[in-house]
Scaffold this active site. Sequence first.
Site, PDB file in Angstrom:
ATOM      1  N   GLU A 173      11.838 -20.382  29.473  1.00 32.90           N
ATOM      2  CA  GLU A 173      10.511 -20.231  30.071  1.00 32.90           C
ATOM      3  C   GLU A 173      10.529 -19.428  31.370  1.00 32.90           C
ATOM      4  OE1 GLU A 173       8.089 -24.069  28.463  1.00 32.90           O
ATOM      5  OE2 GLU A 173       9.539 -24.475  30.041  1.00 32.90           O
ATOM      6  N   GLU A 240      11.582 -25.786  20.717  1.00 29.52           N
ATOM      7  CA  GLU A 240      11.059 -27.095  21.097  1.00 29.52           C
ATOM      8  C   GLU A 240       9.902 -27.426  20.158  1.00 29.52           C
ATOM      9  OE1 GLU A 240      10.025 -27.374  25.251  1.00 29.52           O
ATOM     10  OE2 GLU A 240      11.876 -26.360  25.891  1.00 29.52           O
TER      11      GLU A 240
END
Length: 754
Positions: A173, A240
């Site tokens: 991220e 995820e």
Amino acid sequence: MKTWSAENPYLYTLVITVTDAQTGKLIEVIPQKFGFRRFEMKNGVMCLNGKRIVFKGVNRHEFNLRRGRAITEEDMLWDIRFMKRHNINADRTCHYPNQTRWYELCDEYGIYLIDETNLESHGSWQKMGACEPSWNVPGSLPEWKECVLDRAASMLERDKNHPSVLIWSCGNESYAGEDILAMTEYFHRRDNSRLVHYEGVFWNREFNQISDMESRMYAKPAEIEAYLQSKPEKPYISCEYMHAMGNSLGGMKKYTDLEKYEQYQGGFIWDYMDQSLVKTDCDGREIHGYGGDFTDHPTDYHFCGNGIVYCDRTVSPKAQEVKYLYQDLKLSADKNKVEIRNEGRFADTSGYTFVYLILKDGDEIYRAEFDAFVPAMEEESYPLKKLGIAVPELEDGEYTYRIRAVLKEDNLWAEAGFETAFGETTETICAGAAEQAEAADRTDVEEQVRAAGQAGAAESSFLKVVHGDVNFGIHGNGFTILFSKQEGGIVALRYDGKEWIIKPPVPVYWRATTDNDRGNKFSVSSHMWMGAGLFFGYRNADVAIKEEAEKITVIYTYHLTITPAAETKVTYVVTPDGRIQVEAHYYGKAGLPELPAFGMRLRLPGRMKSFSWYGYGPEECYADRMEGAKLGIYTSTPEDNVSPYLMPQECGNRTGCRWLTVEDGDGHGLRFTAQGEAFQAGVLPYTAEELEMAAHWDELAPAQYTNVCIYSAMRGVGGDDSWGAPVYPEYCISGEEDQVLRFVIEKEESRNQK
């Protein structure tokens, strides 16, 4: 030469010697374990040793509830054994390289690794959920380039000899830019035996070349399927998915079903373990603390509780679903045959003993064992007769046919006899007469007494009714029941002198809010149902009584204090044998929001010693999280039925209950039996409202009562994410439609006496 894989983690030992060039003297001996394997992209599919791979993974933080990020080898051994026992074959080292010992264990036990660089700069490009990279780092800033390349090089040079490492990850991220692209180019240049992963390109397609695979976080199954159907260039993984916060992981099967697509190559559950630290409360008790408990503000509070393992390394009920949906062996059985589909890529089934079971009404009546050889990626169907299995003649009853795969021999992570996979089917064998009797039991009792009204005192040889101004009692052989005209229900219930009622049974519409309920604002849109169960409208005139020689019928009408107005009618039919037939009928109304649950709650005196049920278990389960549950007879206690999620919330639900019994430990028991449809149930020391108000478990007072809830429906728990994803429609309960619950209350006889 033997190759390495998670299924067969074969390692060789390389001995490296260092000698003095001048004297020839041996200076150092270095033994290095390694494995032979080839990982590559073939026609848009990631392949290991030539076979398409599916990652059945988790994201694992290094964590210990007392030492924080400092973990021991003992912690690591517990973790890796848990993973192998639950069919988890892959780990993403979120979001930093782990201790070297972890890589050695993954080599030895067989776990695929995405090795992730220590890099995350989430807040520099995403603010309050919006993508706004105006000051993103590292981005394309030249002053950051050498820094991130150094981190990539340090990880690669340390971990390059571990066969378990299949993929290098550029970090987590951090958006995208020239600096992260330089990391990928370094990985490719330095090591052509692995692929490179980076999810951040989803947010900036100008740098799509950073990642060799399409990787996304928390994409919905429909979105993933659309990508897979578009003939994509890259294979897909969810780095995820299934945000396992609190009571969650509902709907996971929708993801594993995508394995039918060649380019769907699995995913990594977020996450492995709750990250909570021990702290001491005001009374000196240890509790599991989370954000804000350490005067740390601002904070994300309990958003660290996303694991399928609790912070103290005990297993949460969510792991039951993971183990089943991740199993390589897909098994099914009936009374004629068993079927074995081996979805493993490398290992055949010779390491397993297969156990065939028949259960009648939950009790095992037949067992046989056999061996079967099914190569990887093949399937076989075996008629039972060919396996030497002689199924006994089956009489009327409900039968479960189950097949289990258990280890033949001890290995590193489990002992012989450990179950790795199972499958089962259920059927009811029922003669015509019995079917008619069952249909008669399902007759709507409310219709039988539609015009019922008050009648004078009546007495027969079976039942005696005594009327008072406020209450009316029913006396039978060995039991008494006291109904209240004023309180709106049963206020006393005694079998053989044992009292079972503390407060009148009432309809319930609320469950304690789950983390996902809060995240998707369900508790906001449906908050009225909490008050509907606590503050219903009831008048003395809302009771109707009909007395007959062989039964007494009592109907209560509850007016729900909600808008638009709705009502629930509860009908009790008491028969001379002491059985109380209960029907709770909620009448849906257009314009009402979805229900959290619908059922009846009874508060029993004291702490019940145990409860048993014939339904699905052994762990709690919900409509959208019951793939891994088995139909059978189980026993627990109200205290053990509490699932200690980091923040108190709905827990302990049991699905598919044919019957449930509660026992006080002194030989007294109460039995609830489904009429028609099986019910759901919860037996807990707390009410939904008590759980709702608590932020930590130590805030709940010591239990003085036992709460039994019998439900016709319980909303699913969801789990795509915990900040907005709704529960799938098929697992929701419409407030606009009727709900009907039917069950019988009676004294429980010891199962040994039946």
